[in-house]
Design a protein around this motif. Structure first.
Motif, PDB file in Angstrom:
ATOM      1  N   ILE A   1      -7.031  -2.956  -8.087  1.00 25.71           N
ATOM      2  CA  ILE A   1      -6.134  -1.882  -7.649  1.00 25.71           C
ATOM      3  C   ILE A   1      -5.338  -1.345  -8.842  1.00 25.71           C
ATOM      4  O   ILE A   1      -5.175  -0.126  -8.984  1.00 25.71           O
TER       5      ILE A   1
ATOM      6  N   ILE B   1       2.652   1.742  -3.418  1.00 33.51           N
ATOM      7  CA  ILE B   1       1.730   2.244  -4.454  1.00 33.51           C
ATOM      8  C   ILE B   1       1.464   3.737  -4.256  1.00 33.51           C
ATOM      9  O   ILE B   1       1.512   4.522  -5.203  1.00 33.51           O
ATOM     10  N   CYS B   2       1.218   4.143  -3.018  1.00 31.19           N
ATOM     11  CA  CYS B   2       0.988   5.570  -2.751  1.00 31.19           C
ATOM     12  C   CYS B   2       2.227   6.385  -3.128  1.00 31.19           C
ATOM     13  O   CYS B   2       2.138   7.428  -3.785  1.00 31.19           O
TER      14      CYS B   2
ATOM     15  N   MET C   1       0.838  -1.205   0.000  1.00 29.12           N
ATOM     16  CA  MET C   1       0.000   0.000   0.000  1.00 29.12           C
ATOM     17  C   MET C   1       0.874   1.256   0.000  1.00 29.12           C
ATOM     18  O   MET C   1       0.605   2.220  -0.716  1.00 29.12           O
TER      19      MET C   1
ATOM     20  N   VAL D   1       0.167  14.955   1.907  1.00 28.72           N
ATOM     21  CA  VAL D   1      -0.473  13.751   1.345  1.00 28.72           C
ATOM     22  C   VAL D   1      -1.112  12.972   2.492  1.00 28.72           C
ATOM     23  O   VAL D   1      -0.783  13.184   3.656  1.00 28.72           O
ATOM     24  N   MET D   2      -2.024  12.065   2.133  1.00 29.64           N
ATOM     25  CA  MET D   2      -2.671  11.235   3.163  1.00 29.64           C
ATOM     26  C   MET D   2      -2.090   9.825   3.126  1.00 29.64           C
ATOM     27  O   MET D   2      -2.119   9.178   2.081  1.00 29.64           O
ATOM     28  N   LEU D   3      -1.580   9.382   4.251  1.00 33.31           N
ATOM     29  CA  LEU D   3      -1.102   8.009   4.367  1.00 33.31           C
ATOM     30  C   LEU D   3      -1.561   7.473   5.712  1.00 33.31           C
ATOM     31  O   LEU D   3      -1.389   8.139   6.739  1.00 33.31           O
ATOM     32  N   TRP D   4      -2.123   6.277   5.707  1.00 33.93           N
ATOM     33  CA  TRP D   4      -2.639   5.666   6.937  1.00 33.93           C
ATOM     34  C   TRP D   4      -3.574   6.618   7.676  1.00 33.93           C
ATOM     35  O   TRP D   4      -3.484   6.750   8.894  1.00 33.93           O
TER      36      TRP D   4
ATOM     37  N   MET E   1       2.565   6.715  -6.862  1.00 35.36           N
ATOM     38  CA  MET E   1       1.616   7.674  -7.419  1.00 35.36           C
ATOM     39  C   MET E   1       2.011   9.106  -7.098  1.00 35.36           C
ATOM     40  O   MET E   1       1.858  10.005  -7.932  1.00 35.36           O
ATOM     41  N   ILE E   2       2.524   9.317  -5.893  1.00 36.26           N
ATOM     42  CA  ILE E   2       2.976  10.670  -5.525  1.00 36.26           C
ATOM     43  C   ILE E   2       4.092  11.111  -6.480  1.00 36.26           C
ATOM     44  O   ILE E   2       4.076  12.219  -7.026  1.00 36.26           O
TER      45      ILE E   2
ATOM     46  N   LEU F   1      -9.139  -6.193   2.999  1.00 41.69           N
ATOM     47  CA  LEU F   1      -8.887  -6.897   1.740  1.00 41.69           C
ATOM     48  C   LEU F   1      -9.909  -8.032   1.622  1.00 41.69           C
ATOM     49  O   LEU F   1      -9.652  -9.175   1.995  1.00 41.69           O
TER      50      LEU F   1
ATOM     51  N   ARG G   1     -12.951   2.676   2.738  1.00 31.95           N
ATOM     52  CA  ARG G   1     -11.574   2.455   3.189  1.00 31.95           C
ATOM     53  C   ARG G   1     -10.852   1.469   2.260  1.00 31.95           C
ATOM     54  O   ARG G   1      -9.648   1.535   2.056  1.00 31.95           O
TER      55      ARG G   1
ATOM     56  N   LEU H   1      -7.208  -5.509   7.248  1.00 33.97           N
ATOM     57  CA  LEU H   1      -6.631  -4.664   6.202  1.00 33.97           C
ATOM     58  C   LEU H   1      -7.637  -4.338   5.089  1.00 33.97           C
ATOM     59  O   LEU H   1      -7.257  -3.810   4.042  1.00 33.97           O
TER      60      LEU H   1
ATOM     61  N   GLN I   1      -7.391   3.381   1.047  1.00 32.82           N
ATOM     62  CA  GLN I   1      -6.093   3.023   1.626  1.00 32.82           C
ATOM     63  C   GLN I   1      -4.998   2.859   0.548  1.00 32.82           C
ATOM     64  O   GLN I   1      -3.821   2.817   0.864  1.00 32.82           O
ATOM     65  N   TRP I   2      -5.429   2.754  -0.711  1.00 33.64           N
ATOM     66  CA  TRP I   2      -4.447   2.643  -1.798  1.00 33.64           C
ATOM     67  C   TRP I   2      -4.171   4.001  -2.443  1.00 33.64           C
ATOM     68  O   TRP I   2      -3.410   4.087  -3.400  1.00 33.64           O
ATOM     69  N   LEU I   3      -4.851   5.052  -1.960  1.00 32.97           N
ATOM     70  CA  LEU I   3      -4.719   6.379  -2.570  1.00 32.97           C
ATOM     71  C   LEU I   3      -4.187   7.380  -1.555  1.00 32.97           C
ATOM     72  O   LEU I   3      -4.521   7.296  -0.381  1.00 32.97           O
ATOM     73  N   TYR I   4      -3.412   8.349  -2.012  1.00 35.02           N
ATOM     74  CA  TYR I   4      -2.800   9.300  -1.066  1.00 35.02           C
ATOM     75  C   TYR I   4      -3.540  10.622  -0.976  1.00 35.02           C
ATOM     76  O   TYR I   4      -3.153  11.508  -0.239  1.00 35.02           O
ATOM     77  N   TYR I   5      -4.651  10.749  -1.707  1.00 37.19           N
ATOM     78  CA  TYR I   5      -5.361  12.027  -1.764  1.00 37.19           C
ATOM     79  C   TYR I   5      -6.259  12.234  -0.539  1.00 37.19           C
ATOM     80  O   TYR I   5      -6.908  11.295  -0.090  1.00 37.19           O
TER      81      TYR I   5
ATOM     82  N   PHE J   1      -2.646  21.778  -7.258  1.00 37.86           N
ATOM     83  CA  PHE J   1      -2.917  20.562  -6.477  1.00 37.86           C
ATOM     84  C   PHE J   1      -2.127  20.522  -5.172  1.00 37.86           C
ATOM     85  O   PHE J   1      -2.574  19.941  -4.184  1.00 37.86           O
TER      86      PHE J   1
END
Lengths: 338, 197
Positions: B122, A208-209, A205, A316-319, A212-213, B77, B173, B75, B177-181, A250
């Motif tokens: 994904i 991948i984030c 996860m 950015v958003m993580l966890w 993309m960043i 999944l 979720r 998680l 959880q796979w995206l940072y936005y 952005f």
């Protein structure tokens, strides 16, 4: 039937016959084996040479199917053997044979001193034990059943941290560290397996984030700048401008703020500049030199002044946490996922 | 020491190992304790009573797949959780060494397909997000082509997950959880997607 095909099928037929003698006549495993064999035989009859036959049998999945069915039949035959009146107790060498095979088939054995030490201890116990029961007891008491899985994982992970750092993969470097920690603390095989899978998924996860960043923030603009450098056309100029406008909209960044972000500088140095220097070693490109060139191109292409929005966008958003872009590299290297 | 003494010591060592994480080794603990009680309480008939000890092997498999199913659930999944539950059912329903491998292999095929579907979902989500950013950074003359690419990526995602919508994607979720936005940028991306559709 072609002679080669007949010989090939014959090897399966004799294997089945070996086990057929030991299992009950109504054995489900035997019946299933014979069914797969029949399908292989029918296919074999329709082929003129062994090559075509092998391809068709493999494509149809019969080889895999047969392997599964034969192993079930063999297990049933073994169990029947043991249950029989002449059942023979396994010897130490029977139990240790699998460990010998595993060690002998391991690649790069010379580069695995810790794993070698674990296997050598297993083989020493094999010699010291006078019965299979004693061997198993010693293996369990010395926690070798766990060490046989944990030690190779640990030994491999240690070697992978530095290469991950060198390739600007902070999440991967952290992952290898956590795997080492897990291999050292896990106290049962199921714990090791389940936690290793969890760590791998959480890492996926993050990777991948992070990817993309970097794509959104660095490589999209970087590709536009690269095209402009190769051909400074009006279209390429407009593309650099469009990419830069996206960055300001952005992420709300000025040029200086953008190039000061540690995560971007790390990728520029270890990925982009390293690649440029591999392609053209004579130029001896530096990170600072590369950034200065990018700044000049942005200044030349972007006509509109930078419009910066709220500082919160530079994150950015993580966890489920908002991470400022300036702290991203540190976070990826040691994430707080809680 | 007799073989039975060694065997009892082996069972005790394994029980100590399982007790370090009883939550993950529940079935194995139960089975090994059962054999330990048999070996200590009626040693004379132990070998005959214990038989092939298939239930210890079975308990390792049920512990393995239960632990995984619970971990996947935490998680978010879902496909992987479903796959682990199929493997758990296969192990739990097996009756001996003769059928456990066959049942696990069959369940494993289904679990692999489910995992493949999750990975594909994904991957397609990532491709969609990449296409939206490409559209937003395109120069005017390329805009039509980039919008078409966004539509294509949205279509391929919908083919795999027919009930997907931007609202589901933004609020779940499982996807976030796979995206940072953050929420603000998800809303902006949603506006851009609608421009293309």
């Amino acid at each position: 039937m072609n002679a080669d095909i007949k010989q090939f099928l014959g090897s399966y037929s004799s294997m089945i016959d070996t086990y057929r003698a030991k299992v009950k006549s109504g054995s489900v495993a035997l019946k299933e084996c014979l069914e797969v064999f029949k399908k292989m035989e029918t296919l074999g009859e329709s082929c003129s040479d062994i090559g075509t036959c092998m391809t068709k049998i493999t494509e149809a999945g019969y080889i895999n199917e047969m392997t599964v069915k034969i192993s079930a039949l063999a297990t049933e035959a073994l169990a029947a053997d043991r249950a029989g009146r002449n059942a023979k107790k396994p010897e130490v060498s029977d139990l240790a044979a699998g460990y010998h095979r595993a060690w002998e088939s391991m690649k790069d054995r010379e580069k695995r001193p810790e794993t070698r030490a674990v296997y050598e201890r297993v083989f020493a116990l094999e010699k010291e034990s006078s019965s299979a029961a004693e061997f198993l007891k010693k293996m369990a008491e010395e926690k070798l059943l766990l060490a046989l899985t944990a030690t190779p994982i640990r030994e491999e992970a240690v070697k992978l941290i530095a290469p991950a750092e060198d390739l600007s993969l902070p999440s991967m470097a952290y992952y290898h560290e956590t795997v080492i920690g897990l291999a050292e603390r896990a106290s049962s095989v199921i714990e090791l397996e389940t936690e290793a899978e969890r760590l791998a998924l959480e890492n996926r996860m993050e990777v991948i984030c992070d990817t993309m960043i970097l794509n959104d923030l660095l490589y999209t603009l970087g590709n536009a700048i690269s095209s402009y450098l190769l051909a400074p056309t009006e279209d390429n100029k407009k593309h650099v401008e469009a990419c830069w406008c996206f960055v300001t909209e952005f992420y709300s960044l000025t040029v200086d703020q953008y190039f000061a972000i540690p995560r971007l500088r790390d990728a520029i140095e270890k990925v982009i500049v390293a690649s440029l220097n591999r392609e053209n070693p004579a130029k001896k490109q530096t990170t600072e030199g590369f950034i200065d060139e990018c700044k000049q191109i942005i200044a030349a292409c972007v006509e509109k002044p930078e419009s910066t929005g709220p500082a919160s966008r530079a994150s950015v958003m993580l966890w489920n946490k908002s991470i400022p872009l300036n702290e991203l590299l540190v976070f990826l290297r040691h994430p707080n996922r809680g | 020491m007799t073989d039975l003494d060694h065997h009892i010591a082996y069972l005790k060592a394994r029980i100590r190992e399982f007790e370090t994480r009883p939550d993950l080794n529940r079935d194995q603990l139960r089975e090994y304790k059962k054999y330990l009680a048999m070996a200590t309480e009626s040693p004379a008939g132990y070998e005959k009573d214990a038989g092939d000890m298939f239930s210890t092997m079975k308990s390792q498999e049920t512990d393995r797949y239960r632990s995984r199913a619970e971990m996947y659930k935490k998680l978010n999944l879902m496909e992987d959780e479903e796959g682990a539950r199929l493997l758990l059912e296969a192990a739990a329903s097996s009756t001996g060494y003769g059928d456990i491998y066959v049942k696990l292999e069959k369940a494993n095929d289904a679990a692999r397909d489910l995992n493949k579907k999750r990975n594909m979902k994904i991957d397609r989500l990532m491709e969609l997000m990449g296409a939206i950013i490409m559209m937003k950074t395109a120069i005017p003359k390329d805009l039509t082509e980039k919008k078409a690419l966004v539509r294509e990526k949205w279509k391929t995602l919908k083919e795999l997950v027919p009930d997907i919508s931007w609202e589901v994607l933004s609020s779940s979720r499982e996807y976030r959880q796979w995206l940072y936005y953050d929420d603000e940028r998800m809303a902006v991306l949603g506006t851009w997607l609608r421009e293309a559709l």
